[in-house]
Design an enzyme around this catalytic site. Sequence first.
Site, short mmCIF file in Angstrom:
data_model
loop_
_atom_site.label_atom_id
_atom_site.label_comp_id
_atom_site.label_asym_id
_atom_site.label_seq_id
_atom_site.Cartn_x
_atom_site.Cartn_y
_atom_site.Cartn_z
N CYS A 256 0.79 -1.24 0.00
CA CYS A 256 0.00 0.00 0.00
C CYS A 256 0.83 1.29 0.00
CB CYS A 256 -0.95 0.00 1.20
SG CYS A 256 -2.22 -1.27 1.05
N LYS A 317 6.76 -6.65 6.78
CA LYS A 317 6.69 -6.44 8.23
C LYS A 317 6.38 -7.78 8.87
CE LYS A 317 1.82 -5.15 8.54
NZ LYS A 317 0.86 -4.22 9.09
N1 LIG Z 1 -3.40 -5.20 1.67
C1 LIG Z 1 -3.69 -4.20 2.49
O1 LIG Z 1 -3.16 -4.07 3.60
C2 LIG Z 1 -4.71 -3.17 2.08
C3 LIG Z 1 -5.27 -2.33 3.03
C4 LIG Z 1 -6.22 -1.39 2.63
C5 LIG Z 1 -6.56 -1.28 1.28
N2 LIG Z 1 -5.97 -2.10 0.37
C6 LIG Z 1 -6.39 -1.97 -1.03
O2 LIG Z 1 -7.32 -3.02 -1.32
C7 LIG Z 1 -7.17 -3.47 -2.66
C8 LIG Z 1 -6.89 -4.97 -2.68
O3 LIG Z 1 -5.66 -5.20 -2.02
P1 LIG Z 1 -5.21 -6.66 -1.56
O4 LIG Z 1 -3.96 -6.49 -0.78
O5 LIG Z 1 -6.36 -7.38 -0.97
O6 LIG Z 1 -4.87 -7.31 -2.98
P2 LIG Z 1 -4.56 -8.85 -3.28
O7 LIG Z 1 -3.67 -8.84 -4.46
O8 LIG Z 1 -4.14 -9.55 -2.03
O9 LIG Z 1 -5.98 -9.46 -3.68
C9 LIG Z 1 -6.69 -9.11 -4.82
C10 LIG Z 1 -7.44 -10.34 -5.33
O10 LIG Z 1 -8.34 -9.93 -6.37
C11 LIG Z 1 -8.38 -10.98 -7.32
N3 LIG Z 1 -8.94 -10.44 -8.57
C12 LIG Z 1 -8.37 -9.64 -9.48
N4 LIG Z 1 -9.26 -9.37 -10.47
C13 LIG Z 1 -10.40 -10.00 -10.17
C14 LIG Z 1 -11.68 -10.12 -10.80
N5 LIG Z 1 -11.96 -9.49 -11.96
N6 LIG Z 1 -12.63 -10.89 -10.21
C15 LIG Z 1 -12.37 -11.53 -9.05
N7 LIG Z 1 -11.18 -11.46 -8.40
C16 LIG Z 1 -10.21 -10.71 -8.96
C17 LIG Z 1 -6.95 -11.45 -7.41
O11 LIG Z 1 -6.86 -12.75 -7.98
C18 LIG Z 1 -6.54 -11.40 -5.93
O12 LIG Z 1 -6.76 -12.64 -5.28
C19 LIG Z 1 -6.07 -2.61 -3.27
O13 LIG Z 1 -6.65 -1.50 -3.90
C20 LIG Z 1 -5.28 -2.15 -2.05
O14 LIG Z 1 -4.61 -0.94 -2.28
C21 LIG Z 1 -5.08 -3.05 0.73
#
Ligand SMILES: NC(=O)c1ccc[n+]([C@@H]2O[C@H](COP(=O)([O-])OP(=O)(O)OC[C@H]3O[C@@H](n4cnc5c(N)ncnc54)[C@H](O)[C@@H]3O)[C@@H](O)[C@H]2O)c1
Length: 422
Positions: A256, A317
């Site tokens: 992030c 982390k």
């Molecule tokens: N990881 C964090 O700590 C965190 C915290 C707050 C916000 N975010 C935000 O949340 C969002 C997701 O982050 P994340 O860390 O969970 O990502 P991630 O990569 O862990 O997970 C995303 C998932 O979405 C799936 N995906 C992609 N396209 C898809 C589709 N069309 N249909 C169904 N599934 C699909 C992928 O296969 C993957 O499993 C990002 O925008 C990120 O910036 C992340």
Amino acid sequence: MAEIAVIGAGYVGLTTAACFSHLGHDVTCADIDEARIAQLLRGEVPIVEAGLEALVREGLEEGRLRFVVGAANAAPSAEFAYLCVPTPQDDDGSADLSYIEAAAREIGPRLPSEAVVVNKSTVPVGSTRVVERVLGRDDVVVVSNPEFLREGSAVHDFLNPDRIVIGSDDQSAAVRVASLYIGVTAPIIVTDPPSAETIKYASNAFLAAKISFVNAIAAVCDAVGADVKDVVLGMGYDTRIGHEFLKPGPGFGGSCLPKDTRALVQIADSAGYSFDLMRGVISVNEDQFQRVAAKVRQMAGGSLDGVKVAVWGLTFKARTDDTRESPALRIVSLLADQGAEVQAYDPAIKGPVGGVVPANDPYSVCDGARVLAVLTEWDDFRWLDFDKVAGLMEAPRIVDARNLLDRPALERRGFTYVGIGR
Ligand SMILES: NC(=O)c1ccc[n+]([C@@H]2O[C@H](COP(=O)([O-])OP(=O)(O)OC[C@H]3O[C@@H](n4cnc5c(N)ncnc54)[C@H](O)[C@@H]3O)[C@@H](O)[C@H]2O)c1
């Protein structure tokens, strides 16, 4: 209780799905990754996240949590569809919205009338409108509900948030989204979509600024012979400053902060504001990786060519298996570029990552090492047998990039110790 589709079963999506199901809703969680869905259907959680597996199993056993392949398959009965797909960094630093657009395109034709699509992914200002356009549905409202959870305590953070932010021009849709958090006690901020989207970026940018600030103060401490631990303690008792996120380290990383700070610079630039403060935050962070690598080189005697360096910690982390934009991997690659032979161990990483094949235990990597670099703040590292470590190393020398270890105890055992800012 509501029928919720969660699109994306990653850190945010899986946590959202499992927690909403725990709160009593009927949740269908979709991903494009078939292997991941098959694993989840067996009740196995593909990521390291405290408490998540128990909630997934609870949801499956009680029939309130389902997993399907493909967003379209989760949409038909969804009153709410949460978009939790990636928003990675594009070539110019801006957020790449292609995953969001693809997910919206898939669910658009399948959603029932009056459904609410909720953007939980971190998306630039204006993305709520982009999703509305892609959905092409007058009878579906799009709401922004950014997520603030921290990896490593995602379930706890989702169920005990500091605040819930909802961005919508449609008050009744905002109230419907707020009502999903039944049983969660937190202030709810209802605002317009651009403000909700900005709150997320501004929050991450502020956290990144705190880290770069304290890393810069640590550099000053190194230069003037002050101890940053005492400095931040003295600062943190000022209630206007606080203790949180005032820990010097190897720089910020993860999925992030790096991409969100760059995206904010880009968002500001395209709106006509040059966010130089944020550019400084990013540049201090890049310098920090170099500073840690330089400390290791100095500890090794001035050159890393052919030198064995032991590394503890590869994740960005502790308490997560996530190595995306991990400072540890950035530093490992800087060390390798200077000729070091890096041998690494991380309690959560078993397979190769970033050109490193991790060992199975923390001691074997110390065998013959000239320097040990501690790059992730795993608590386990504090309790290892340092007499054994000293006996294995060429000479007992530690660069503690997390200020994690007990310096006096190590020095009593004959270690030369260098931390960050102390
Ligand atoms: N990881 C964090 O700590 C965190 C915290 C707050 C916000 N975010 C935000 O949340 C969002 C997701 O982050 P994340 O860390 O969970 O990502 P991630 O990569 O862990 O997970 C995303 C998932 O979405 C799936 N995906 C992609 N396209 C898809 C589709 N069309 N249909 C169904 N599934 C699909 C992928 O296969 C993957 O499993 C990002 O925008 C990120 O910036 C992340």
